[in-house]
Design an enzyme around this catalytic site. Structure first.
Site, PDB file in Angstrom:
ATOM      1  N   HIS A 121      -2.595  -2.588   9.532  1.00  0.00           N
ATOM      2  CA  HIS A 121      -3.872  -2.689   9.509  1.00  0.00           C
ATOM      3  C   HIS A 121      -4.537  -3.540   9.536  1.00  0.00           C
ATOM      4  CE1 HIS A 121      -8.133  -0.981   8.011  1.00  0.00           C
ATOM      5  NE2 HIS A 121      -7.924  -0.042   9.137  1.00  0.00           N
ATOM      6  N   ASP A 198       0.871  -0.876   1.691  1.00  0.00           N
ATOM      7  CA  ASP A 198      -0.016  -0.454   1.235  1.00  0.00           C
ATOM      8  C   ASP A 198      -0.150   0.973   1.278  1.00  0.00           C
ATOM      9  OD1 ASP A 198      -2.552   0.502   2.930  1.00  0.00           O
ATOM     10  OD2 ASP A 198      -2.726  -0.808   4.644  1.00  0.00           O
ATOM     11  N   GLN A 201      -1.932   5.224   3.892  1.00  0.00           N
ATOM     12  CA  GLN A 201      -1.972   7.065   4.496  1.00  0.00           C
ATOM     13  C   GLN A 201      -0.440   7.369   4.225  1.00  0.00           C
ATOM     14  OE1 GLN A 201      -3.559   7.945   7.234  1.00  0.00           O
ATOM     15  NE2 GLN A 201      -4.950   5.880   6.936  1.00  0.00           N
ATOM     16  N   LYS A 224      -8.854   9.443   1.828  1.00  0.00           N
ATOM     17  CA  LYS A 224      -7.718   9.889   1.637  1.00  0.00           C
ATOM     18  C   LYS A 224      -7.110  11.333   1.338  1.00  0.00           C
ATOM     19  CE  LYS A 224      -7.355   5.037   4.868  1.00  0.00           C
ATOM     20  NZ  LYS A 224      -8.386   5.743   6.307  1.00  0.00           N
ATOM     21  N   CYS A 361      -8.142  -0.140  13.775  1.00  0.00           N
ATOM     22  CA  CYS A 361      -8.184  -1.465  13.219  1.00  0.00           C
ATOM     23  C   CYS A 361      -6.348  -2.072  12.875  1.00  0.00           C
ATOM     24  CB  CYS A 361      -8.323  -1.126  11.378  1.00  0.00           C
ATOM     25  SG  CYS A 361     -10.330  -0.564  11.386  1.00  0.00           S
TER      26      CYS A 361
HETATM   27  N1  PMP Z   1      -4.619   0.275   4.558  1.00  0.00           N
HETATM   28  C1  PMP Z   1      -4.563   1.241   5.687  1.00  0.00           C
HETATM   29  C2  PMP Z   1      -2.856   1.781   6.654  1.00  0.00           C
HETATM   30  C3  PMP Z   1      -5.727   2.174   7.030  1.00  0.00           C
HETATM   31  O1  PMP Z   1      -5.501   3.215   7.682  1.00  0.00           O
HETATM   32  C4  PMP Z   1      -6.779   2.150   5.835  1.00  0.00           C
HETATM   33  C5  PMP Z   1      -7.847   2.945   6.501  1.00  0.00           C
HETATM   34  N2  PMP Z   1      -8.328   3.578   7.785  1.00  0.00           N
HETATM   35  C6  PMP Z   1      -7.109   0.517   5.075  1.00  0.00           C
HETATM   36  C7  PMP Z   1      -5.795   0.514   4.556  1.00  0.00           C
HETATM   37  C8  PMP Z   1      -8.307   0.497   4.225  1.00  0.00           C
HETATM   38  O2  PMP Z   1      -8.524   1.726   3.852  1.00  0.00           O
HETATM   39  P1  PMP Z   1      -9.800   1.607   2.501  1.00  0.00           P
HETATM   40  O3  PMP Z   1     -10.665   0.803   4.524  1.00  0.00           O
HETATM   41  O4  PMP Z   1     -10.683   2.480   2.054  1.00  0.00           O
HETATM   42  O5  PMP Z   1     -10.125   0.168   2.050  1.00  0.00           O
END
Ligand code: PMP
Length: 403
Positions: A121, A198, A201, A224, A361
């Site tokens: 991401h 990270d 997910q 999430k 993203c």
């Molecule tokens: N890493 C991953 C793999 C994600 O899916 C997301 C959220 N789509 C994020 C980071 C960022 O998370 P947040 O917007 O809650 O900071």
């Protein structure tokens, strides 16, 4: 197996309609829905003990402090951290990653190498690029293959004594790929490199054990995991969190302040400047309780059944390509030949089906496949095969209208 009817009754939003159709919510990868028990926790906080924490002698402040620190203990237990102060409560995954990235800016030097995966991401790419710009460190990328799996053979070749940091998601948000993080952590440690995983997910589906993984940093977002937005966690090994400088200056994160010199508070407060998302943190604890009550075995079984059912049904549609076919969570990212994903998403919405469209993203993944984006249906344990039938019928209708 889970009692899905009972579970669905926990989520009031699942009863609503969109454009006159029952809501089918398949955008769980972006944010999950919130059970009544978490909503009640939020209402209870503002109704009965809303107060600032840590500094007050009055009852409300003490109650709020106790509940907030209780939430930290729930997060600690859930992720099996050795110490509660190894859990920093943050604004979410992005915030957590930036705390670590900005901390390492003071510790890396020109020529050091950091490795990131091709499946990330943007929030696990951009902070490290900024770190490299500041320090002169070099960013290397673990490539992926056509199935959406990481090329671990290349990763092993990339590792060398100059490697200082490795960043990888546990599960890819765009494709759902479950990455071999155990192998990655073990290999990186052989070269003395630190690893940040990270887990944004992964945590909706899997219960990670940070001690068993021997991971250096692990990050996640509450929203999430059936919790509220704007709150999340950073786990770091005690000695590493002590090694990193604070991210922000302000109240809460100090021990003493004079105009000549400030000394910093110990963990976890060193990284928690300012008034935190108190209610959010407490509700995060309630969400963790809820998910554990449902149980991660049942969650995995239900989501695997949904993934198998949805994959089979969607694959039967002519011209439909699924991206990401390796070992994965309940995410189906797809396109239909000749149709822009956004147009499919817009029609699905009119039919009550919420999916995500676009690059998620994760533009490097889209570039790899040579596509502008995908339609992403991401299932949660509260979804049903009947809802997938609605999705499939809606996709067929969209195809007919747009072809
Ligand atoms: N890493 C991953 C793999 C994600 O899916 C997301 C959220 N789509 C994020 C980071 C960022 O998370 P947040 O917007 O809650 O900071």
């Amino acid at each position: 197996m889970l009692d899905i009817t009972k579970i669905r009754a926990d989520f009031p939003i699942l009863n609503r309609e969109v454009h006159g159709k029952p809501l089918v919510y398949f955008d769980n990868g972006a944010t999950s829905q919130t059970p009544q028990v978490v909503i009640d926790t939020i209402v209870d906080y503002y109704t009965t003990y809303n107060a600032n924490i840590h500094r007050g002698v009055h009852t409300l402040s003490q109650e709020a402090t106790d509940k907030y620190e209780e939430a930290r203990l729930k997060v600690q237990k859930h992720f099996n951290a050795k110490k509660a102060y190894e859990i920093i409560l943050t604004a979410g995954t992005t915030h957590s990653i930036n705390i670590v990235a900005s901390g390492f800016a003071a510790l890396l030097k020109e020529g050091d190498e950091v490795i990131v995966s091709a499946l990330e991401h943007h929030s696990n790419i951009v902070p490290w690029q900024m770190l490299c710009e500041k320090t002169g460190a070099v960013l290397k990328v673990i490539p992926m293959d056509e199935q959406g799996a990481l090329r671990m053979d290349v990763f092993h070749e990339l590792l060398n004594p100059k490697t200082k940091l490795v960043f990888c998601n546990h599960v890819s948000n765009a494709l759902g790929t479950i990455n071999p993080i155990e192998e990655l952590i073990h290999a990186a440690h052989k070269f003395g490199a630190y690893v940040l995983i990270d887990g944004a997910q992964a945590c909706p589906h899997i219960k990670p054990d940070v001690q068993a993984l021997d991971v250096d940093f692990y990050v996640a977002s509450a929203h999430k995991m059936c919790g509220p937005t704007g709150v999340g966690m950073l786990y770091g090994k005690e000695e590493l969190l002590n090694m990193l400088p604070p991210y922000q200056g302000g109240g809460e994160m100090i021990e003493t302040v004079t105009f000549e010199k400030t000394t910093y508070a110990g963990l976890p407060h060193k990284f928690e400047a300012g008034t935190p998302n108190i209610c959010g943190g407490i509700a995060f604890g309630a969400a963790i309780d809820y998910m554990n009550e449902v149980g991660f075995e049942g969650i995995a079984a239900q989501e695997t059944a949904l993934l198998d059912y949805g994959t089979k049904a969607l694959e039967e549609i002519d011209g439909l390509t699924i991206y990401g076919t390796s070992h994965k969570t309940s995410v189906i990212s797809f396109n239909i030949e000749g149709i822009h994903p956004y147009d499919i998403g817009a029609i699905l919405d009119k039919l009550g089906v919420a999916v995500r469209t676009g690059h998620h993203c994760a533009q490097p993944i889209m570039d790899f496949f040579g596509i502008p984006g995908t339609v992403r249906a991401s299932f949660s344990f509260y979804n049903t095969t009947e809802e997938i039938d609605v999705l499939v019928a809606a996709v067929k209708k969209a195809k007919m209208m747009l072809s």
